[in-house]
Design a protein around this motif. Structure first.
Motif, mmCIF file in Angstrom:
data_model
loop_
_atom_site.group_PDB
_atom_site.id
_atom_site.type_symbol
_atom_site.label_atom_id
_atom_site.label_comp_id
_atom_site.label_asym_id
_atom_site.label_seq_id
_atom_site.Cartn_x
_atom_site.Cartn_y
_atom_site.Cartn_z
ATOM 1 N N ASP A 94 -3.753 3.219 2.416
ATOM 2 C CA ASP A 94 -3.326 3.736 3.719
ATOM 3 C C ASP A 94 -2.719 2.638 4.575
ATOM 4 O O ASP A 94 -1.740 2.862 5.288
ATOM 5 C CB ASP A 94 -4.516 4.374 4.459
ATOM 6 C CG ASP A 94 -4.925 5.704 3.857
ATOM 7 O OD1 ASP A 94 -4.112 6.282 3.098
ATOM 8 O OD2 ASP A 94 -6.041 6.173 4.135
ATOM 9 N N LYS A 95 -3.316 1.433 4.515
ATOM 10 C CA LYS A 95 -2.806 0.306 5.294
ATOM 11 C C LYS A 95 -1.406 -0.081 4.822
ATOM 12 O O LYS A 95 -0.517 -0.382 5.628
ATOM 13 C CB LYS A 95 -3.744 -0.900 5.168
ATOM 14 C CG LYS A 95 -4.961 -0.850 6.064
ATOM 15 C CD LYS A 95 -4.563 -1.128 7.496
ATOM 16 C CE LYS A 95 -5.809 -1.277 8.362
ATOM 17 N NZ LYS A 95 -5.451 -1.517 9.783
ATOM 18 N N LYS A 104 -4.774 -12.341 9.403
ATOM 19 C CA LYS A 104 -4.106 -11.091 9.799
ATOM 20 C C LYS A 104 -3.046 -11.344 10.856
ATOM 21 O O LYS A 104 -1.986 -10.692 10.852
ATOM 22 C CB LYS A 104 -5.143 -10.082 10.316
ATOM 23 C CG LYS A 104 -5.950 -9.433 9.202
ATOM 24 C CD LYS A 104 -6.964 -8.430 9.742
ATOM 25 C CE LYS A 104 -7.739 -7.790 8.601
ATOM 26 N NZ LYS A 104 -8.743 -6.817 9.090
ATOM 27 N N ASN A 147 -0.759 -6.918 3.758
ATOM 28 C CA ASN A 147 -0.974 -5.730 4.579
ATOM 29 C C ASN A 147 -1.481 -4.567 3.737
ATOM 30 O O ASN A 147 -1.164 -3.413 4.019
ATOM 31 C CB ASN A 147 0.323 -5.298 5.292
ATOM 32 C CG ASN A 147 0.840 -6.358 6.218
ATOM 33 O OD1 ASN A 147 0.243 -6.636 7.248
ATOM 34 N ND2 ASN A 147 1.946 -6.978 5.843
ATOM 35 N N ASP A 204 -4.951 -3.858 2.691
ATOM 36 C CA ASP A 204 -6.402 -3.750 2.584
ATOM 37 C C ASP A 204 -6.772 -2.458 1.851
ATOM 38 O O ASP A 204 -7.698 -2.396 1.054
ATOM 39 C CB ASP A 204 -7.051 -3.727 3.979
ATOM 40 C CG ASP A 204 -6.688 -4.940 4.815
ATOM 41 O OD1 ASP A 204 -5.481 -5.128 5.045
ATOM 42 O OD2 ASP A 204 -7.595 -5.671 5.215
ATOM 43 N N THR A 205 -6.015 -1.403 2.148
ATOM 44 C CA THR A 205 -6.183 -0.105 1.489
ATOM 45 C C THR A 205 -4.791 0.462 1.273
ATOM 46 O O THR A 205 -3.801 -0.018 1.824
ATOM 47 C CB THR A 205 -6.994 0.871 2.355
ATOM 48 O OG1 THR A 205 -6.251 1.140 3.560
ATOM 49 C CG2 THR A 205 -8.354 0.306 2.721
ATOM 50 N N THR A 254 -5.090 -8.910 2.553
ATOM 51 C CA THR A 254 -4.814 -9.222 3.962
ATOM 52 C C THR A 254 -3.398 -9.742 4.134
ATOM 53 O O THR A 254 -2.684 -9.343 5.054
ATOM 54 C CB THR A 254 -5.820 -10.261 4.484
ATOM 55 O OG1 THR A 254 -7.154 -9.771 4.310
ATOM 56 C CG2 THR A 254 -5.597 -10.537 5.966
ATOM 57 N N GLU A 268 1.024 2.398 5.993
ATOM 58 C CA GLU A 268 1.285 2.164 7.410
ATOM 59 C C GLU A 268 2.334 1.062 7.576
ATOM 60 O O GLU A 268 3.245 1.170 8.405
ATOM 61 C CB GLU A 268 -0.017 1.774 8.114
ATOM 62 C CG GLU A 268 0.111 1.522 9.602
ATOM 63 C CD GLU A 268 -1.199 1.079 10.223
ATOM 64 O OE1 GLU A 268 -1.166 0.233 11.142
ATOM 65 O OE2 GLU A 268 -2.270 1.564 9.788
ATOM 66 N N HIS A 269 2.182 0.009 6.784
ATOM 67 C CA HIS A 269 3.161 -1.086 6.797
ATOM 68 C C HIS A 269 4.532 -0.570 6.358
ATOM 69 O O HIS A 269 5.559 -0.876 6.989
ATOM 70 C CB HIS A 269 2.693 -2.204 5.863
ATOM 71 C CG HIS A 269 3.767 -3.170 5.481
ATOM 72 N ND1 HIS A 269 4.337 -4.052 6.368
ATOM 73 C CD2 HIS A 269 4.394 -3.381 4.285
ATOM 74 C CE1 HIS A 269 5.254 -4.777 5.744
ATOM 75 N NE2 HIS A 269 5.309 -4.383 4.498
#
Length: 203
Positions: free
Chosen positions: A132-133, A65, A127, A129-130, A124, A136-137
């Motif tokens: 939403d992640k 990460k 970026n 993982d989900t 990972t 976010e990225h």
């Protein structure tokens, strides 16, 4: 995710531990890596290791990460440098990654990562993982992308455009190691495939 005790360590001790972790995962893939080697190189006890991490997987994914975050920061810098050109910034990031492989330890580390790829490792690295992640990225880089250069409509298509180019880069890095391609050949393959995407395949 490391335990809070890890983040409470002085910077130099955290750095020493992560350097030992990186060296061990460069020596061997995750399933063969040894906690004993990590604690020997970092000069801590086994008990201390488990005060900082749940297990070796926890240490590995934290390291991964951190690498991913560094690449995200580099990608933003490249987007600024290329005035928001998503294609050119992605190409520069791919080329920079290949250049890093000239360092033997980095090359060994990423070789183990890419040749032992699973869903969690891929998520990972990207970026993602989900969903939403990944969103976010995307929110972090959106403002640096010149969308006027792209033939897209709306946020959903931007999401898929970024996702497509990141997967293209990832697949070519895997091929670089799996097929033993030279850096020059890997760069050429990546450029051809990215050009096809940019140009479009339908007449």
């Amino acid at each position: 995710m490391p335990k809070q005790t890890f983040f409470n360590l002085p910077e130099d001790k955290r750095q020493t531990l992560m350097e030992a972790t990186r060296a061990e995962f460069s020596r061997a893939p995750l399933n063969e890596a040894s906690i004993s080697n990590i604690i020997k190189m970092s000069g801590i006890s086994r008990g201390s290791f488990y005060q900082y991490f749940e297990d070796k997987e926890d240490a590995f994914y934290h390291l991964l990460k951190e690498q991913s975050k560094r690449r995200q920061d580099m990608f933003i810098s490249l987007l600024k440098e290329t005035e928001g050109d998503l294609f050119e910034a992605t190409a520069k990031l791919f080329q920079s990654t290949l250049e890093e492989f000239k360092d033997d330890e980095k090359r060994s580390f990423f070789k183990h990562v890419f040749l032992n790829m699973n869903h969690k490792i891929q998520s990972t690295i990207t970026n993602g993982d989900t969903e939403d992640k990944f969103l976010e990225h995307l929110n972090k880089i959106r403002e640096y992308i010149d969308q006027d250069q792209l033939n897209i409509e709306g946020e959903e298509e931007l999401y898929h455009a970024v996702h497509l180019l990141r997967n293209l880069m990832l697949n070519n890095l895997v091929s670089h190691f799996a097929k033993g391609l030279s850096r020059e050949r890997a760069m050429k393959n990546f450029t051809i495939e990215m050009t096809l995407i940019k140009r479009g395949l339908s007449t």
